[in-house]
Scaffold this active site. Structure first.
Site, PDB file in Angstrom:
ATOM      1  N   GLU A 109       2.175  18.943 -18.070  1.00  0.00           N
ATOM      2  CA  GLU A 109       0.781  19.271 -17.707  1.00  0.00           C
ATOM      3  C   GLU A 109      -0.085  19.370 -18.959  1.00  0.00           C
ATOM      4  O   GLU A 109      -1.219  18.894 -18.996  1.00  0.00           O
ATOM      5  CB  GLU A 109       0.748  20.590 -16.909  1.00  0.00           C
ATOM      6  CG  GLU A 109       1.344  20.412 -15.517  1.00  0.00           C
ATOM      7  CD  GLU A 109       1.508  21.717 -14.771  1.00  0.00           C
ATOM      8  OE1 GLU A 109       2.240  22.600 -15.272  1.00  0.00           O
ATOM      9  OE2 GLU A 109       0.922  21.862 -13.689  1.00  0.00           O
ATOM     10  N   GLU A 129       9.200  21.458 -11.029  1.00  0.00           N
ATOM     11  CA  GLU A 129       8.980  22.815 -10.501  1.00  0.00           C
ATOM     12  C   GLU A 129       9.600  23.048  -9.137  1.00  0.00           C
ATOM     13  O   GLU A 129      10.066  24.149  -8.840  1.00  0.00           O
ATOM     14  CB  GLU A 129       7.469  23.120 -10.441  1.00  0.00           C
ATOM     15  CG  GLU A 129       6.814  23.367 -11.793  1.00  0.00           C
ATOM     16  CD  GLU A 129       6.299  22.094 -12.456  1.00  0.00           C
ATOM     17  OE1 GLU A 129       6.740  20.992 -12.076  1.00  0.00           O
ATOM     18  OE2 GLU A 129       5.460  22.208 -13.362  1.00  0.00           O
TER      19      GLU A 129
HETATM   20  N1  3HC Z   1      11.914  28.749 -19.696  1.00  0.00           N
HETATM   21  C1  3HC Z   1      12.754  29.655 -20.224  1.00  0.00           C
HETATM   22  N2  3HC Z   1      13.989  29.350 -20.662  1.00  0.00           N
HETATM   23  C2  3HC Z   1      14.368  28.079 -20.552  1.00  0.00           C
HETATM   24  C3  3HC Z   1      13.545  27.081 -20.015  1.00  0.00           C
HETATM   25  C4  3HC Z   1      12.243  27.462 -19.587  1.00  0.00           C
HETATM   26  N3  3HC Z   1      11.381  26.576 -19.091  1.00  0.00           N
HETATM   27  N4  3HC Z   1      14.210  25.914 -20.029  1.00  0.00           N
HETATM   28  C5  3HC Z   1      15.416  26.166 -20.572  1.00  0.00           C
HETATM   29  N5  3HC Z   1      15.514  27.470 -20.888  1.00  0.00           N
HETATM   30  C6  3HC Z   1      16.625  28.160 -21.561  1.00  0.00           C
HETATM   31  C7  3HC Z   1      17.919  28.089 -20.723  1.00  0.00           C
HETATM   32  O1  3HC Z   1      17.973  29.162 -19.829  1.00  0.00           O
HETATM   33  C8  3HC Z   1      18.966  28.183 -21.812  1.00  0.00           C
HETATM   34  O2  3HC Z   1      19.070  29.537 -22.177  1.00  0.00           O
HETATM   35  P1  3HC Z   1      20.502  30.163 -22.643  1.00  0.00           P
HETATM   36  O3  3HC Z   1      20.921  29.357 -23.830  1.00  0.00           O
HETATM   37  O4  3HC Z   1      20.174  31.578 -22.938  1.00  0.00           O
HETATM   38  O5  3HC Z   1      21.427  29.988 -21.472  1.00  0.00           O
HETATM   39  C9  3HC Z   1      18.330  27.441 -22.987  1.00  0.00           C
HETATM   40  O6  3HC Z   1      16.928  27.428 -22.730  1.00  0.00           O
HETATM   41  C10 3HC Z   1      18.798  26.016 -23.131  1.00  0.00           C
HETATM   42  O7  3HC Z   1      18.661  25.359 -21.876  1.00  0.00           O
HETATM   43  P2  3HC Z   1      19.792  24.382 -21.301  1.00  0.00           P
HETATM   44  O8  3HC Z   1      21.131  25.009 -21.491  1.00  0.00           O
HETATM   45  O9  3HC Z   1      19.368  24.017 -19.935  1.00  0.00           O
HETATM   46  O10 3HC Z   1      19.663  23.164 -22.308  1.00  0.00           O
HETATM   47  P3  3HC Z   1      19.798  21.602 -22.019  1.00  0.00           P
HETATM   48  O11 3HC Z   1      19.578  20.948 -23.309  1.00  0.00           O
HETATM   49  O12 3HC Z   1      21.026  21.336 -21.237  1.00  0.00           O
HETATM   50  O13 3HC Z   1      18.563  21.240 -21.051  1.00  0.00           O
HETATM   51  C11 3HC Z   1      16.260  21.178 -20.353  1.00  0.00           C
HETATM   52  C12 3HC Z   1      17.243  21.348 -21.538  1.00  0.00           C
HETATM   53  C13 3HC Z   1      16.388  19.784 -19.776  1.00  0.00           C
HETATM   54  C14 3HC Z   1      14.881  21.419 -20.866  1.00  0.00           C
HETATM   55  C15 3HC Z   1      16.624  22.203 -19.247  1.00  0.00           C
HETATM   56  O14 3HC Z   1      16.760  23.470 -19.844  1.00  0.00           O
HETATM   57  C16 3HC Z   1      15.602  22.332 -18.164  1.00  0.00           C
HETATM   58  O15 3HC Z   1      15.568  21.523 -17.269  1.00  0.00           O
HETATM   59  N6  3HC Z   1      14.767  23.397 -18.216  1.00  0.00           N
HETATM   60  C17 3HC Z   1      13.859  23.717 -17.163  1.00  0.00           C
HETATM   61  C18 3HC Z   1      12.646  22.834 -17.183  1.00  0.00           C
HETATM   62  C19 3HC Z   1      11.688  23.255 -16.096  1.00  0.00           C
HETATM   63  O16 3HC Z   1      12.050  23.527 -14.977  1.00  0.00           O
HETATM   64  N7  3HC Z   1      10.402  23.313 -16.456  1.00  0.00           N
HETATM   65  C20 3HC Z   1       9.390  23.736 -15.559  1.00  0.00           C
HETATM   66  C21 3HC Z   1       9.178  25.200 -15.693  1.00  0.00           C
HETATM   67  S1  3HC Z   1       8.065  25.843 -14.492  1.00  0.00           S
HETATM   68  C22 3HC Z   1       6.546  25.384 -15.061  1.00  0.00           C
HETATM   69  O17 3HC Z   1       6.415  24.764 -16.077  1.00  0.00           O
HETATM   70  C23 3HC Z   1       5.396  25.854 -14.226  1.00  0.00           C
HETATM   71  C24 3HC Z   1       4.123  25.231 -14.629  1.00  0.00           C
HETATM   72  O18 3HC Z   1       3.774  24.224 -13.713  1.00  0.00           O
HETATM   73  C25 3HC Z   1       3.008  26.224 -14.663  1.00  0.00           C
END
Ligand code: 3HC
Length: 707
Positions: A109, A129
Site C-alpha cells: 500500500e 490481509e
Molecule cells: N508484523 C509483525 N511481525 C511480523 C510480520 C508483521 N507484518 N511479518 C513477520 N513477522 C515476524 C514473524 O512473526 C517472525 O517473528 P519470530 O521470529 O519472532 O517468530 C519474524 O517476523 C520472521 O517472519 P517469518 O518467520 O515469517 O519469516 P519468513 O522469511 O519465513 O517470511 C514474510 C517473511 C514472507 C514477510 C512472512 O513473515 C509474512 O508473510 N509476514 C506477514 C505479511 C503480512 O501478512 N502482511 C500484512 C500485514 S496486515 C497489513 O499490512 C494491514 C494493512 O493493510 C493496514
C-alpha cells in the site's frame, strides 16, 4: 526521524532506508519517521527525488501484526496509515519505491502511494490481509485496481496470494525490474524521472472498468469466495471494498474500506487467524532446545516401504531436491509403489502444479532398491512399513546394522511407541517419530515424535528439515496416537455415539461441516478406511475399562466388510467416482443394533452434535497439554488446522474453546459428564483454568515464561 529510518543522499537523490528487522513491519514510530523524512527531503533544495528502500532481507512486509491485538483489546488506539500515504503521494518531488524481498499488505500500500515502483526480479508483492481475517486498510483496495485493473485487484485482495515481480511488472504495478544492485538502479531511475510531474495513483481511473463489466467480475468473485473460502468473512469484505473503488471517489472509497477493515479487525475470525499466524511460527520453538542448536546435514535419505505413505514421503524429499532411496521387499511391491508415484506426478502435471521437466528431475532423485546395501551413505531413514510393532522392530534392528553412526532413524508410525521401536536399536538417541499425514506429498502437517531418548540434535534437525520439506513440524510426545490421533479418537467416538443414539449419519457430518470442518467425522472414517481403527481397537481391547461405554457401530460395519471408500461401502455407499450417497441400510442396521443394546433413540440437534464432537477434542487436548505431550495449546491448534481440516478461522480447538469461554465449555463438559459418564470427566487442567479465570492462551504464556 529515529533509528528505524535513515535519510541519506546520493548527490541529488535522497535515500530513505527503512530499518526495522526482521521484516521492516510498519511498527509504531516508523510511519511518523518516514513522513518526517519525506518532509525533510522536500525541504532540501539540493534534492530532486527520493528513493524509499528496505534494509536487510526485505522491503516492508506490512503493518505490524502484533499491534492489532493491542488495538482490539483497547490497549492502544487504532492507527491508520492513510495520512502517511497521502503525505507520500502529495510529495512535491517524486518518490520512488525500491522493492526487494516482499512488499506485502501495508508495504505494498505504501509502495502504491509512491510515484514509481522498481523491484528486484525475485521480489514478491501482495495483499495477504485476508489470511489474517482482515482486508487492506491503507487504501490498498482503492489504489490497486487503479494500477492493475479490477479483476486482478479483486483476486489479489480476496485470495491474498502473492504476485511475482515479473507478473507485477506485466500488470503495471511495477514500473521497472532491476537486475543487480537495486539501490544503484533505483537512484539512476529516480534521476531520470526527477523534474517530471509525479503521477498520483489515486488520480488514475483508466483501469477501473465499466459498470457492466464490473458487475460480472464482482458476482463471479463473490461466488468463488463463497465456494473456495467457505465461512470466511474477509474475502467478501475485500470484494466489497474493491467494488467501492469502482463506484466512489477515492476519499469516500477509503472511508468505505476503513469501515470494512474495522469490522474485520474486531471479528473473532481475525483474532483466530492472527493467532494462527503467530502459532505457525511459535511451534518451531522448543522449550529446551535453542533456536541456534546444531543440526545434522541431511543430504541423502532413504524410505523403507513403498506403500501409499512410503511413496508419498519419498516424493516429499524428492520435491525438496533431496535424493532418496526407496526400499521394499520385492520387485513387484516396488513396481507398484513407483507406479503410484509416477501416477501422482502425472496428475500434478495435468493440474498444472508441476512442469513435466520438474517431475522428471524429481523422479530421477528416487532410486528403488531391494536391500540395505546403499543405506550406509544416507543421513536419515524414514521407515513406513505396515503398522505392527514386531515388523517395525525388525526393520529398526536392520537399520541399526546398515546405517552409519549419526544417521537419523525415523519411524512414520501413527500409533506405536517410539521408545519401544528405539529399543530394537543400539542407538535410541538417533530414533524419532516423523508422522506424516496422508497424502504425505500434500498434507502440510508433520508430527515430530520425541522419544524418551531422542537426541536434541536429532529433534532440532527434524524440526528444521520440516520447513525445507514445505511442512509445518510440530513436536509432540510419545503417547498413544501422539497428539492428533489421540484427540481424534474421542472426536470420532462421539460421532459414533451420536448415530447410535438416533442422529442420522449425514446429520452428524453436516453439523461439523457447517461448523467449518473440511469433512464430517464419519465421511473422514470412510476415506481413511474404517478397518484401520477397527484393527487397532482389536489390538488394544484389553485396555478398555469394563463398564465404560464403547462405540460398536463401526466395528459391526467392518465385520460386514464395509471398510469405507475402498470397499465402496462404509457409513455411506459410493459410486465408481467415489461420490457418497446416503445408505438406508446403514441407518436401519444402526437403529436395530442400538435398540438391541438398549440405547434410547431421540432427536439430536446440530448444536449437540457440534458440542459433543468439538468439546471431546478440547477435553482430550487439555489432558495432553497437562501431561506434557504437547508443548503449548497453540501446538495442538496448529496440528488440527494442518492435519485434520479444522477451520483456520476458528483458530484450532483450544483457541475456539478460549473464544467460546472456558467457563461455558467447562460447564457443558460437566453436563455431558453427568449424562454420559466417565468418558466425559472434565480434564483437570480445564477445571483449573476455568476456576482461576484463565485461558489456554494465558496458560501458553505462563509456560513460555517458566521455560
Ligand atoms: N508484523 C509483525 N511481525 C511480523 C510480520 C508483521 N507484518 N511479518 C513477520 N513477522 C515476524 C514473524 O512473526 C517472525 O517473528 P519470530 O521470529 O519472532 O517468530 C519474524 O517476523 C520472521 O517472519 P517469518 O518467520 O515469517 O519469516 P519468513 O522469511 O519465513 O517470511 C514474510 C517473511 C514472507 C514477510 C512472512 O513473515 C509474512 O508473510 N509476514 C506477514 C505479511 C503480512 O501478512 N502482511 C500484512 C500485514 S496486515 C497489513 O499490512 C494491514 C494493512 O493493510 C493496514
Amino acid at each position: 526521524m529515529n533509528e528505524l529510518v535513515k535519510l541519506s543522499r546520493e548527490d541529488d537523490v535522497a535515500v530513505i532506508t527503512i530499518d526495522n528487522p526482521p521484516v521492516n513491519a510498519l511498527s509504531p514510530g516508523l510511519p511518523e519517521a518516514i513522513g518526517a523524512a519525506i518532509d525533510e527531503m522536500n525541504a532540501d533544495p539540493a534534492v530532486k527525488a527520493a528513493v524509499v528502500i528496505g534494509a536487510g532481507r526485505t522491503f516492508v512486509a506490512g503493518a505490524d501484526i502484533r499491534e492489532f491485538g493491542k488495538m482490539t483489546s483497547g490497549a492502544t488506539p487504532r492507527r491508520s496509515l492513510l495520512p502517511l500515504l497521502l503525505r507520500i503521494e502529495n510529495s512535491g518531488k517524486p518518490v520512488l519505491m525500491a522493492i526487494h524481498g516482499t512488499a506485502f499488505g501495508g508495504g505494498l500500500e505504501m509502495a502504491m502511494a509512491g510515484h514509481y515502483r522498481v523491484a528486484s526480479p525475485t521480489a514478491q508483492v501482495g495483499q495477504p490481509e485476508v489470511k489474517l481475517g482482515i482486508i487492506p486498510g491503507a487504501g490498498g483496495t482503492q489504489r490497486l485496481p487503479r494500477l492493475v485493473g479490477v479483476t486482478k485487484a479483486v483476486e489479489m485482495c480476496a485470495e491474498g496470494k502473492p504476485v511475482s515481480a515479473r507478473e507485477a511488472a506485466a500488470l503495471g504495478l511495477i514500473d521497472r525490474l532491476i537486475d543487480g544492485d537495486l539501490l544503484a538502479g533505483a537512484v539512476a531511475f529516480a534521476r531520470k524521472i526527477a523534474g517530471n510531474p509525479a503521477p498520483k495513483t489515486r488520480e488514475r481511473s483508466e483501469k477501473l472498468g465499466t459498470a457492466t463489466e464490473n458487475t460480472a467480475i464482482f458476482a463471479a468473485a463473490r461466488d468463488a469466495a463463497r465456494k473456495r473460502q467457505r465461512g470466511l468473512v474477509a474475502p467478501l469484505a475485500a470484494i466489497d471494498a474493491v467494488e467501492a473503488a469502482t463506484q466512489l471517489p477515492f476519499e469516500e472509497g477509503c472511508q468505505a474500506e476503513a469501515k470494512l477493515f474495522n469490522e474485520c479487525l474486531f471479528s473473532d475470525q481475525s483474532k483466530a487467524l492472527i493467532h494462527v499466524f503467530f502459532g505457525e511460527r511459535e511451534v518451531a520453538k522448543i522449550h529446551d532446545i535453542p533456536k541456534e542448536a546444531a543440526v545434522i546435514p541431511v543430504n541423502r535419505v532413504a524410505v523403507v516401504g513403498s506403500g501409499t505413505m512410503g511413496g508419498g514421503i519419498a516424493m516429499v524429499f524428492a520435491n525438496a531436491g533431496i535424493p532418496v532411496l526407496l526400499k521394499d521387499v520385492d520387485e513387484a511391491a516396488l513396481e507398484v509403489g513407483m507406479g503410484k508415484i509416477r501416477k501422482n506426478y502425472a496428475s500434478s502435471v495435468q493440474r498444472g502444479r508441476f512442469t513435466q521437466e520438474f517431475v522428471e528431475e524429481r523422479l530421477r532423485l528416487i532410486t528403488p532398491v531391494l536391500n540395505y546395501d546403499a543405506f550406509s551413505d544416507v543421513d536419515m531413514v524414514v521407515e513406513a512399513v505396515f503398522e505392527g510393532m514386531a515388523l517395525k522392530k525388525t526393520v529398526f534392528a536392520d537399520l541399526d546394522r546398515a546405517c552409519k553412526p549419526g544417521a537419523i532413524l525415523a519411524s512414520n508410525t501413527s500409533t506405536l511407541s517410539i521408545d519401544e521401536i528405539a529399543s530394537a536399536t543400539s542407538r535410541p538417541e538417533a530414533v524419532i517419530g516423523t508422522h506424516f499425514f496422508s497424502p504425505a506429498n500434500v498434507m502440510r502437517l508433520l508430527e515430530i515424535v520425541r522419544g524418551k531418548k531422542s537426541g536434541k540434535e536429532v529433534i532440532a534437525t527434524c524440526m528444521q528439515l520440516s520447513k525445507k520439506l514445505g511442512k509445518i513440524g510440530v513436536l509432540v510426545g510419545n503417547c498413544r496416537g501422539f497428539v492428533g490421533n489421540r484427540m481424534f479418537g474421542p472426536y470420532r467416538r462421539e460421532a459414533q455415539f451420536l448415530v447410535e443414539e438416533g442422529a442420522e449419519v449425514e446429520a452428524v457430518d453436516k453439523a461439523l461441516v457447517e461448523f467449518g470442518n473440511a469433512m464430517g467425522p464419519l465421511a473422514t472414517g470412510d476415506l481413511a478406511g474404517l478397518d484401520v481403527g477397527w484393527r487397532i481397537r482389536k489390538e488394544y481391547r484389553h485396555l478398555e475399562k469394563p463398564g465404560v461405554r464403547q462405540p460398536f457401530a463401526e466395528d459391526r460395519l467392518c465385520e460386514m466388510g464395509r471398510y469405507g471408500q475402498k470397499t465402496m461401502k462404509g457409513w455411506y455407499r459410493y459410486d465408481e467416482n467415489r461420490r457418497a450417497d446416503t445408505d438406508p441400510e446403514v441407518s436401519a442396521l444402526v437403529r436395530k443394533w442400538s435398540e438391541e443394546a438398549g440405547i434410547p433413540q431421540r432427536q439430536i440437534s446440530a448444536a449437540e452434535i457440534v458440542d459433543r464432537c468439538i468439546y471431546a477434542l478440547v477435553n482430550e487436548g487439555a489432558r495432553i497439554l497437562e501431561e506434557g505431550y504437547a508443548q503449548r495449546a497453540v501446538d495442538i491448534d496448529i496440528i488440527y488446522l494442518n492435519g485434520y481440516g479444522f477451520p483456520a478461522y476458528r483458530g484450532g480447538p483450544m483457541w475456539h474453546a478460549d473464544t467460546v469461554g472456558l467457563p461455558r465449555v467447562y460447564e457443558r463438559i460437566c453436563e455431558l459428564h453427568e449424562r454420559h459418564g466417565e468418558l466425559w470427566a472434565p480434564a483437570p487442567l480445564l477445571k483449573r483454568l476455568t476456576e482461576s479465570g484463565k485461558t489456554f492462551a494465558e496458560f501458553d504464556k505462563e509456560q513460555a515464561v517458566a521455560a
